[in-house]
Each structure stands twice: as C-alpha cells, then as structure tokens.
Scaffold this motif. Structure first.
Motif, PDB file in Angstrom:
ATOM      1  N   ASN A  96      36.330  77.265  14.665  1.00  0.00           N
ATOM      2  CA  ASN A  96      35.675  78.578  15.125  1.00  0.00           C
ATOM      3  C   ASN A  96      34.561  78.527  15.982  1.00  0.00           C
ATOM      4  O   ASN A  96      33.998  79.367  16.870  1.00  0.00           O
ATOM      5  CB  ASN A  96      35.132  79.217  13.812  1.00  0.00           C
ATOM      6  CG  ASN A  96      36.436  79.508  12.903  1.00  0.00           C
ATOM      7  OD1 ASN A  96      37.433  80.046  13.250  1.00  0.00           O
ATOM      8  ND2 ASN A  96      36.175  79.046  11.747  1.00  0.00           N
ATOM      9  N   GLU A  97      33.850  77.254  15.846  1.00  0.00           N
ATOM     10  CA  GLU A  97      32.510  76.980  16.800  1.00  0.00           C
ATOM     11  C   GLU A  97      32.596  75.705  17.351  1.00  0.00           C
ATOM     12  O   GLU A  97      32.459  74.622  16.366  1.00  0.00           O
ATOM     13  CB  GLU A  97      31.089  77.395  16.123  1.00  0.00           C
ATOM     14  CG  GLU A  97      30.039  77.294  16.751  1.00  0.00           C
ATOM     15  CD  GLU A  97      28.714  77.638  15.880  1.00  0.00           C
ATOM     16  OE1 GLU A  97      27.729  77.641  16.563  1.00  0.00           O
ATOM     17  OE2 GLU A  97      28.688  77.828  14.629  1.00  0.00           O
ATOM     18  N   ALA A  98      32.311  75.366  18.524  1.00  0.00           N
ATOM     19  CA  ALA A  98      32.187  74.120  19.159  1.00  0.00           C
ATOM     20  C   ALA A  98      31.118  73.287  18.788  1.00  0.00           C
ATOM     21  O   ALA A  98      30.103  73.775  18.587  1.00  0.00           O
ATOM     22  CB  ALA A  98      32.298  74.277  20.574  1.00  0.00           C
ATOM     23  N   SER A  99      31.365  72.118  18.614  1.00  0.00           N
ATOM     24  CA  SER A  99      30.227  71.110  18.230  1.00  0.00           C
ATOM     25  C   SER A  99      30.558  69.524  18.930  1.00  0.00           C
ATOM     26  O   SER A  99      31.511  69.446  19.207  1.00  0.00           O
ATOM     27  CB  SER A  99      30.297  70.710  16.679  1.00  0.00           C
ATOM     28  OG  SER A  99      31.508  70.101  15.999  1.00  0.00           O
ATOM     29  N   GLU A 125      39.649  75.274  20.598  1.00  0.00           N
ATOM     30  CA  GLU A 125      40.824  75.038  21.543  1.00  0.00           C
ATOM     31  C   GLU A 125      41.213  73.604  21.885  1.00  0.00           C
ATOM     32  O   GLU A 125      42.387  73.412  22.021  1.00  0.00           O
ATOM     33  CB  GLU A 125      40.841  75.983  22.800  1.00  0.00           C
ATOM     34  CG  GLU A 125      40.025  75.387  23.896  1.00  0.00           C
ATOM     35  CD  GLU A 125      38.531  75.640  23.727  1.00  0.00           C
ATOM     36  OE1 GLU A 125      37.718  75.160  24.681  1.00  0.00           O
ATOM     37  OE2 GLU A 125      38.194  76.304  22.619  1.00  0.00           O
ATOM     38  N   GLU A 126      40.422  72.872  21.864  1.00  0.00           N
ATOM     39  CA  GLU A 126      40.804  71.547  22.125  1.00  0.00           C
ATOM     40  C   GLU A 126      39.842  70.213  21.760  1.00  0.00           C
ATOM     41  O   GLU A 126      38.575  70.682  21.227  1.00  0.00           O
ATOM     42  CB  GLU A 126      41.011  71.267  23.869  1.00  0.00           C
ATOM     43  CG  GLU A 126      39.315  71.590  24.455  1.00  0.00           C
ATOM     44  CD  GLU A 126      39.681  71.278  25.990  1.00  0.00           C
ATOM     45  OE1 GLU A 126      40.689  70.946  26.580  1.00  0.00           O
ATOM     46  OE2 GLU A 126      38.554  71.412  26.431  1.00  0.00           O
ATOM     47  N   ILE A 127      39.955  69.293  21.638  1.00  0.00           N
ATOM     48  CA  ILE A 127      39.109  68.081  21.379  1.00  0.00           C
ATOM     49  C   ILE A 127      39.114  67.025  22.624  1.00  0.00           C
ATOM     50  O   ILE A 127      40.046  66.623  23.147  1.00  0.00           O
ATOM     51  CB  ILE A 127      39.834  67.193  20.234  1.00  0.00           C
ATOM     52  CG1 ILE A 127      40.299  68.103  18.820  1.00  0.00           C
ATOM     53  CG2 ILE A 127      39.015  65.975  19.884  1.00  0.00           C
ATOM     54  CD1 ILE A 127      39.165  68.549  18.210  1.00  0.00           C
ATOM     55  N   VAL A 128      37.946  66.748  22.855  1.00  0.00           N
ATOM     56  CA  VAL A 128      37.780  65.974  24.061  1.00  0.00           C
ATOM     57  C   VAL A 128      36.708  64.595  23.621  1.00  0.00           C
ATOM     58  O   VAL A 128      35.740  64.745  23.008  1.00  0.00           O
ATOM     59  CB  VAL A 128      36.709  66.722  25.114  1.00  0.00           C
ATOM     60  CG1 VAL A 128      36.681  65.734  26.202  1.00  0.00           C
ATOM     61  CG2 VAL A 128      37.326  67.944  25.620  1.00  0.00           C
ATOM     62  N   LYS A 154      44.417  61.568  16.436  1.00  0.00           N
ATOM     63  CA  LYS A 154      45.503  62.183  16.060  1.00  0.00           C
ATOM     64  C   LYS A 154      45.952  62.097  14.707  1.00  0.00           C
ATOM     65  O   LYS A 154      46.305  62.902  13.883  1.00  0.00           O
ATOM     66  CB  LYS A 154      46.377  62.307  16.912  1.00  0.00           C
ATOM     67  CG  LYS A 154      47.741  62.967  16.999  1.00  0.00           C
ATOM     68  CD  LYS A 154      48.675  63.069  18.414  1.00  0.00           C
ATOM     69  CE  LYS A 154      50.108  63.869  17.862  1.00  0.00           C
ATOM     70  NZ  LYS A 154      50.923  63.483  18.992  1.00  0.00           N
ATOM     71  N   ASP A 155      46.203  60.852  14.417  1.00  0.00           N
ATOM     72  CA  ASP A 155      46.841  60.038  13.391  1.00  0.00           C
ATOM     73  C   ASP A 155      46.005  60.218  11.894  1.00  0.00           C
ATOM     74  O   ASP A 155      46.452  60.496  11.014  1.00  0.00           O
ATOM     75  CB  ASP A 155      47.323  58.404  13.738  1.00  0.00           C
ATOM     76  CG  ASP A 155      48.036  58.240  12.623  1.00  0.00           C
ATOM     77  OD1 ASP A 155      49.102  58.693  12.198  1.00  0.00           O
ATOM     78  OD2 ASP A 155      47.763  57.209  11.836  1.00  0.00           O
ATOM     79  N   MET A 156      44.662  60.170  12.020  1.00  0.00           N
ATOM     80  CA  MET A 156      43.750  60.257  11.073  1.00  0.00           C
ATOM     81  C   MET A 156      43.609  61.614  10.586  1.00  0.00           C
ATOM     82  O   MET A 156      43.467  62.013   9.392  1.00  0.00           O
ATOM     83  CB  MET A 156      42.328  59.749  11.423  1.00  0.00           C
ATOM     84  CG  MET A 156      41.417  59.831  10.469  1.00  0.00           C
ATOM     85  SD  MET A 156      39.933  59.080  10.818  1.00  0.00           S
ATOM     86  CE  MET A 156      38.526  59.656  10.044  1.00  0.00           C
ATOM     87  N   THR A 157      43.849  62.972  11.523  1.00  0.00           N
ATOM     88  CA  THR A 157      43.529  64.287  11.053  1.00  0.00           C
ATOM     89  C   THR A 157      44.768  64.997  10.959  1.00  0.00           C
ATOM     90  O   THR A 157      44.784  66.058  10.550  1.00  0.00           O
ATOM     91  CB  THR A 157      42.553  64.737  12.198  1.00  0.00           C
ATOM     92  OG1 THR A 157      43.241  64.896  13.529  1.00  0.00           O
ATOM     93  CG2 THR A 157      41.070  64.074  12.474  1.00  0.00           C
ATOM     94  N   GLY A 158      45.838  64.728  11.842  1.00  0.00           N
ATOM     95  CA  GLY A 158      46.791  65.567  11.996  1.00  0.00           C
ATOM     96  C   GLY A 158      46.458  66.885  12.720  1.00  0.00           C
ATOM     97  O   GLY A 158      47.249  67.804  12.436  1.00  0.00           O
ATOM     98  N   LYS A 162      44.886  70.471  21.182  1.00  0.00           N
ATOM     99  CA  LYS A 162      45.148  69.590  22.392  1.00  0.00           C
ATOM    100  C   LYS A 162      43.979  68.463  22.404  1.00  0.00           C
ATOM    101  O   LYS A 162      42.756  68.855  22.063  1.00  0.00           O
ATOM    102  CB  LYS A 162      45.018  70.533  23.507  1.00  0.00           C
ATOM    103  CG  LYS A 162      46.387  71.345  23.828  1.00  0.00           C
ATOM    104  CD  LYS A 162      46.354  72.147  25.238  1.00  0.00           C
ATOM    105  CE  LYS A 162      47.565  73.175  25.296  1.00  0.00           C
ATOM    106  NZ  LYS A 162      47.405  73.794  26.659  1.00  0.00           N
ATOM    107  N   ILE A 163      44.384  67.250  22.802  1.00  0.00           N
ATOM    108  CA  ILE A 163      43.271  66.172  22.699  1.00  0.00           C
ATOM    109  C   ILE A 163      43.229  65.958  24.351  1.00  0.00           C
ATOM    110  O   ILE A 163      44.295  65.739  24.892  1.00  0.00           O
ATOM    111  CB  ILE A 163      43.592  65.127  21.944  1.00  0.00           C
ATOM    112  CG1 ILE A 163      43.960  65.372  20.397  1.00  0.00           C
ATOM    113  CG2 ILE A 163      42.842  63.927  22.128  1.00  0.00           C
ATOM    114  CD1 ILE A 163      44.275  64.819  19.574  1.00  0.00           C
ATOM    115  N   LYS A 164      42.080  65.774  24.611  1.00  0.00           N
ATOM    116  CA  LYS A 164      41.804  64.883  26.068  1.00  0.00           C
ATOM    117  C   LYS A 164      41.136  63.763  25.806  1.00  0.00           C
ATOM    118  O   LYS A 164      40.213  63.709  25.000  1.00  0.00           O
ATOM    119  CB  LYS A 164      40.981  65.964  27.034  1.00  0.00           C
ATOM    120  CG  LYS A 164      41.813  67.284  27.542  1.00  0.00           C
ATOM    121  CD  LYS A 164      41.119  67.996  28.106  1.00  0.00           C
ATOM    122  CE  LYS A 164      42.003  69.161  28.734  1.00  0.00           C
ATOM    123  NZ  LYS A 164      41.102  70.321  29.574  1.00  0.00           N
TER     124      LYS A 164
END
Length: 228
Positions: A96-99, A125-128, A154-158, A162-164
């Motif tokens: 809900n809120e970027a960190s 919306e995404e993970i950087v 990705k494997d640890m969290t499921g 989107k991941i960059k």
C-alpha cells in the motif's frame, strides 16, 4: 519512500558449514553459496578454486577496502533515520505504501544462493533490487549478481509483483543499468547458478581467465599456475 531497517526475519532453516569448501553452506540439505561469488566467477572461475577450494588467503586490495568503507558509511547513515521493522511487516506494508531498505537478506534453498541486497525499493506495483558498484559499466558478472538477488527474493517471498534489477554507481543516485526480471532472465541466471554448483561438486572444471590484464591485477596471481 519511508526508510525501513529490516532487523527480523521469520525464516528458520537448518544450516551447516560445507565440510571442504570455504564459505559454502549446506542449507536444507543443499549446497548454498553467497551471491557475491557470481562476481568472482565472471572475473575468473579459477580464483574461486584458489580461495574457496584450496583455502588460499590474500589481503584485500585498496579498491576493496575503499568500497567497504563507502558501503559502511551509507549503511550507517541509513540506520540513523530508518524505522526498525521485520521483513514480513515491510513486505505487507509495501503493498500500500512504498518503502526503501538496505542490506536486505535473501536466501533460496531451492537454488542454493543467499546474500544481502544493497538497496531494495518495495512499491505497491513493483520491486526494484539495486546493487551498488564502482564505475558506470554493467559487466555480465555484476548483472548476474543482481539477477540472482531477484531470483532469491522471488523464491523466498512468492510475491507476484513485477521485479526489476538495477546497478547503481556507488555513492550516487545514478542507476546506470536496469532490467525487468523476466522468465528468460530467470532461466539464464539459473543456468549460471547450476554451473556454479557444478564447480563446487566437481562435475564441472574451473576455467581460468585468458585475459592477462585480469591476471596482472588478481590477488592470487602469485599462487596461480595459470597466471599470465
């Protein structure tokens, strides 16, 4: 973005030191290496053999010492203002809120890798995922490091966001390389990781570099029979 210092993880794995390879661990019954070793592998695989199989020790270079000092300064400055939270809380709140967090630990027993992400932006919306490097040139080895961090996360969290992956010039805000973590990229990094495991289990040979410039600046050149 709110700064969050992740100090607690709920993961609890069975961990043992590998009996013969220095720095390698056995996590959940499978060999597990630090993701930073991918940078060494890209530089010269035989360097991995000398340091971790033969156990040859070599002093850090001035560049390594300087980089570690800058890294610590950035981490200390971050911790002064960051809120202490758990990894799971950060993940949930970021929907809900970027960190932003630094030194985020990730581990993938399935792929046999682990490491600390220099900086991670968790947005709704995404993970950087960002790795700090000296200079502004993306090398295959440094790109592979970031790709492995993306895979472990990705494997640890499921997590389905989107991941960059990105490389940043150390001590600046300059993201000089950024790449979406696609299925093709995932297949590519898994292939390289499988090769790494093959090196340590003896099914693949350590291939020395053929670049004399790398040999000249290598910390292990006086102990290497392949040095040029």
């Amino acid at each position: 973005m709110e700064q969050k210092n992740i100090t607690e993880y709920s993961i609890n794995y069975e961990i043992k030191d590998h009996p013969s390879v220095k720095g390698l661990q056995i996590i959940e019954g499978k060999s597990n290496f630090p993701i930073s070793w991918l940078n060494k592998q890209g530089y010269c695989e035989y360097q991995l053999y000398l340091e971790h199989m033969k156990g040859i020790e070599s002093p850090s270079t001035p560049e390594m010492t300087h980089g570690s000092a800058i890294h610590k300064q950035l981490e200390d400055a971050f911790k002064q203002d960051a809120k202490k939270v758990s990894f799971e809380q950060t993940m949930e709140e970021s929907k809900n809120e970027a960190s932003m967090s630094r030194e985020c630990f990730v581990v993938s027993p399935n792929n046999g890798i682990r490491g600390y992400i220099d900086e991670i932006w968790m947005k709704p919306e995404e993970i950087v995922i960002i790795d700090d490097k000296p200079g502004r040139s993306p090398y295959e080895s440094t790109m592979n490091q970031v790709r492995a961090y993306c895979l472990a996360f990705k494997d640890m969290t499921g997590d389905k966001r989107k991941i960059k992956g990105a490389l940043r010039e150390r001590g600046t805000e300059n993201l000089f390389w950024i790449e979406p973590f696609t299925e093709d990229v995932e297949k590519q990094i898994k292939f390289t990781i499988d090769r790494m495991h093959g090196l340590f289990d003896g099914t693949k040979p350590f291939i020395p570099t053929r670049n004399p410039k790398k040999c000249h600046s290598c910390r292990f050149k006086h102990d290497c029979e392949h040095a040029q």
